[in-house]
Write an enzyme that holds these catalytic residues in place. Sequence first.
Site, mmCIF file in Angstrom:
data_model
loop_
_atom_site.group_PDB
_atom_site.id
_atom_site.type_symbol
_atom_site.label_atom_id
_atom_site.label_comp_id
_atom_site.label_asym_id
_atom_site.label_seq_id
_atom_site.Cartn_x
_atom_site.Cartn_y
_atom_site.Cartn_z
ATOM 1 C CB THR A 1 8.458 19.317 -8.059
ATOM 2 O OG1 THR A 1 8.180 20.390 -6.935
ATOM 3 C CG2 THR A 1 9.751 19.978 -8.599
ATOM 4 C CB THR B 1 9.258 16.401 -2.872
ATOM 5 O OG1 THR B 1 9.402 17.739 -2.890
ATOM 6 C CG2 THR B 1 9.905 15.744 -4.246
ATOM 7 C CG ASP B 2 5.937 20.440 -0.303
ATOM 8 O OD1 ASP B 2 7.053 20.427 -0.470
ATOM 9 O OD2 ASP B 2 5.209 21.483 -0.993
#
Length: 327
Positions: A16, A89-90
């Site tokens: 992201t 961030t996953d």
Amino acid sequence: MADNVRRVAVISLGGTIAMTAHTDGGATPTLSADDLVAAVPGLAETGIHVEVHDFRRLPGASLAFSDLLELAVEIDALTVDGVVVTQGTDTIEETSYLLDLVTTGNMPIVVTGAMRTASMAGADGPANVLASIRAAASTEARGTGCLVVFGEEIHAARWVRKTHSTSPTAFTSYPGPIGYVAEDRVRILARPDTAPTIVPQSAKAPAIRTTVFTVGIGDDGTLLQALGDHVDGLVVAAFGAGHVPMACVDALTDLAKRMPVILSTRTGAGPVLQQTYGFPGSESDLLARGLVSGSTLDPVKARILLHLLMMSGADKDQIVQIFSTLS
């Protein structure tokens, strides 16, 4: 360059923080490491020399063990004072803990990202990158293992979790951050125990498959039995302090004879107990049947440790020994 200038490498994996929106509304990784660093206000005033590396441009969900192990080799070859890894961030939980386990040396390695893309109002990427570069350049953060920096908070890789799908304050840890960045200063309040160092075998080693099975009310062991034919190691995310339905006990007993099965808690914090409960499917019953306590590691981290140990060629006794050292 003056001898006292701190040097930090920023390595971009995508995610992201590197995404911009397309005309169809979907965001994809398009920004390079140079783009990310150029967008950080106040970086020049820090006096920190930053070198940038484009390593991958992938969503966090598409990173693989092979990507991260190649990254670890690159990090260990760098001659800098610290490293910042930017990514989606996953999977920051996985990346940070894997790097904690396989990298050597005391220089700070910081993983960060963003919950908002660069195209969104209030994008948090630049602030997270600046705080991460400060942490990576600091002498205070040396010897703390791999870190995750988000919203000026400094988290230990061992404990950090993503606990919200959209909030800029998604990253938390129990028992809490080990430090923070304020007024341009890095402040370390606690130092986690040193993680074991694991050396996985070469990429030519046989492929290892591990997974996490989260128990739920009414589970009867059927799905566990089916998993046994498809994995080499298993982490059970159990109820509470390490409990499963009685109907799952026979399946887990059989699996523990065939492969390492780690018993963890799905609660997100706290230890797997040893001997508090004694009913069928309790922690003491399962450990007596050959399951291995995951201690305070959450299921995601327990799988990373198990997978790396199996890649290193560790047998069950060695796996038990390593997990037994976790507090």
